[in-house]
Design an enzyme around this catalytic site. Structure first.
Site, PDB file in Angstrom:
ATOM      1  N   ILE A 165      -7.726 -19.624  18.952  1.00 48.34           N
ATOM      2  CA  ILE A 165      -7.511 -20.957  19.520  1.00 48.34           C
ATOM      3  C   ILE A 165      -7.946 -22.006  18.494  1.00 48.34           C
ATOM      4  CG2 ILE A 165      -8.028 -22.491  21.476  1.00 48.34           C
ATOM      5  CD1 ILE A 165      -6.728 -19.839  22.396  1.00 48.34           C
ATOM      6  N   THR A 182      -9.847 -24.478  17.274  1.00 47.67           N
ATOM      7  CA  THR A 182     -11.124 -25.156  17.559  1.00 47.67           C
ATOM      8  C   THR A 182     -12.012 -25.047  16.308  1.00 47.67           C
ATOM      9  OG1 THR A 182     -12.381 -23.230  18.255  1.00 47.67           O
ATOM     10  CG2 THR A 182     -11.032 -24.285  19.962  1.00 47.67           C
ATOM     11  N   TYR A 219     -21.411 -10.801  17.280  1.00 49.78           N
ATOM     12  CA  TYR A 219     -20.517 -11.637  18.092  1.00 49.78           C
ATOM     13  C   TYR A 219     -19.727 -10.783  19.081  1.00 49.78           C
ATOM     14  CZ  TYR A 219     -16.740 -14.921  19.260  1.00 49.78           C
ATOM     15  OH  TYR A 219     -15.835 -15.719  19.934  1.00 49.78           O
ATOM     16  N   LYS A 241     -19.596 -10.587  23.384  1.00 52.52           N
ATOM     17  CA  LYS A 241     -18.408 -10.837  24.210  1.00 52.52           C
ATOM     18  C   LYS A 241     -18.178  -9.695  25.202  1.00 52.52           C
ATOM     19  CE  LYS A 241     -17.779 -14.893  22.628  1.00 52.52           C
ATOM     20  NZ  LYS A 241     -17.921 -16.062  23.513  1.00 52.52           N
TER      21      LYS A 241
END
Ligand SMILES: NC(=O)c1ccc[n+]([C@@H]2O[C@H](COP(=O)([O-])OP(=O)(O)OC[C@H]3O[C@@H](n4cnc5c(N)ncnc54)[C@H](O)[C@@H]3O)[C@@H](O)[C@H]2O)c1
Length: 261
Positions: free
Chosen positions: A187, A189, A154, A158
Site C-alpha cells: 500500500i 504509505t 515484523y 503480523k
C-alpha cells in the site's frame, strides 16, 4: 445521517493507513481520538481535522507505553463521553533475520505492533462494554500468512496480530464487541516508501519500485491507503454486524496464487 454519527473512534498511527482511516471515520461523523508518535504528522492531522470541523483529539503518544495508552483512552472518554471503535494501525517495520536482529529491536517490534493492540484492548474494551458494544480492527499484513526474507520480527508480529484478533473476538463477542483484522498487500504509505528506498538507500526511484511491487500483485498495481480505510470503515460499521474473529485480505490477489503474474 452518516454511518458513524455519535460514534467515538480511537485510531493509532497518524500517517498512511491510520491517516486515511481517520479521515474516513471523521467524514462519517465519528469523533476521533488519534494517537501517534510522529509529532509533525500529529500536528498536520490536528490542523486538517480542525479545518474540517471534525471533533478530534490528536495525542502525541507512544502506543507501546501502558500509561500513555491509558491516558489517551481516558482523555478521549472524558472529552467525547465514551468509546465505540478502535483501529490499531501503528507499527514499526524493522529489517533483519533472527541472527541480525538484536533483542531490543525484536522487543520493540513486539511491544509496538502487538503490545499496543493488547493495550488499547485492555484500556478500551471496558469503555466499550459501558456503551453496550463496539468494534476493533487491527491492521495486520499478508506477511502474517506468507513472509518475505529478512523481516523475521515484523512478520512474526503480523502472525501474532491474527491470533490476538481471534482471541479478543472470542473473549468479548457476548459483550457485543466485534474484532477483526485486515491484511494488506503493498500500500502506498510511508512504510512502503521506506521499503522502496531499501535498507540504506535514499535516492532510489520510489515510483519505479512501486511499479515493481505492483507487478507482483495479480491486479497489477499497489493499493491506496483509502482503499484499506474503506474496508476498515465497513468492518467498524453496523453493516458488518455478523463479522467477527476474521481476517480480511486486501492484497490485489497477492496471496491467491503461487508466483502468478
Ligand atoms: N503500507 C503497506 O504496504 C502495508 C502492508 C501491510 C501492512 N501494513 C500495515 O499497515 C499499518 C499502517 O502502516 P502504514 O502503511 O500506514 O505506514 P506508516 O508508517 O504510515 O504508519 C505507521 C504509523 O505508526 C506510527 N508509530 C510507529 N511506532 C509508534 C508508536 N510506538 N506509537 C505510536 N505510533 C507509532 C508511525 O509514526 C506511523 O504513523 C501497519 O500496521 C503496517 O504494518 C502496511
Amino acid at each position: 445521517m452518516k454511518d458513524f454519527d455519535g460514534k467515538v473512534a480511537l485510531v493509532t498511527g497518524t500517517t498512511g493507513i491510520g491517516l486515511a482511516t481517520t479521515r474516513r471515520l471523521a467524514a462519517g461523523g465519528a469523533a476521533i481520538i488519534a494517537c501517534g508518535i510522529d509529532r509533525a504528522a500529529n500536528a498536520a492531522m490536528k490542523a486538517e481535522l480542525e479545518s474540517s470541523a471534525a471533533e478530534a483529539l490528536v495525542i502525541d503518544a507512544d502506543v507501546s507505553v501502558p500509561d500513555q495508552v491509558r491516558d489517551a483512552v481516558a482523555a478521549g472518554v472524558e472529552r467525547f463521553g465514551g468509546l465505540d471503535i478502535i483501529v490499531n494501525s501503528a507499527a514499526v517495520h524493522p529489517y533483519g533475520t533472527a541472527v541480525s536482529t538484536d533483542f531490543d529491536t525484536w522487543n520493540r517490534a513486539m511491544t509496538v505492533n502487538v503490545g499496543s493492540i493488547y493495550l488499547t484492548a485492555h484500556f478500551g474494551i471496558p469503555e466499550m462494554i459501558r456503551r453496550g458494544g463496539g468494534a476493533i480492527v487491527n491492521v495486520a499484513s499478508v506477511q502474517g500468512f506468507a513472509c518475505q526474507q529478512n523481516v523475521a520480527a515484523y512478520a512474526t508480529t503480523k502472525g501474532a496480530i491474527h491470533t490476538l484478533t481471534r482471541a479478543l473476538a472470542l473473549d468479548h463477542a457476548r459483550s457485543g464487541i466485534r474484532v477483526n483484522s485486515v491484511s494488506p498487500g503493498s500500500i502506498r504509505t510511508p512504510i512502503l516508501e521506506k521499503a522502496a528506498r531499501g535498507e540504506n538507500g535514499t535516492d532510489a526511484d520510489v515510483e519505479a519500485a512501486y511499479k515493481r511491487f505492483g507487478e507482483a500483485h495479480p491486479i497489477g498495481r499497489i493499493g491506496e491507503p483509502e482503499e484499506v480505510a474503506e474496508l476498515i470503515a465497513f468492518l467498524c460499521s453496523a453493516k458488518a454486524g455478523f463479522c467477527t474473529g476474521a481476517d480480511y485480505k486486501i492484497d490485489g490477489g497477492l496471496t491467491a496464487g503461487i508466483g502468478v503474474k
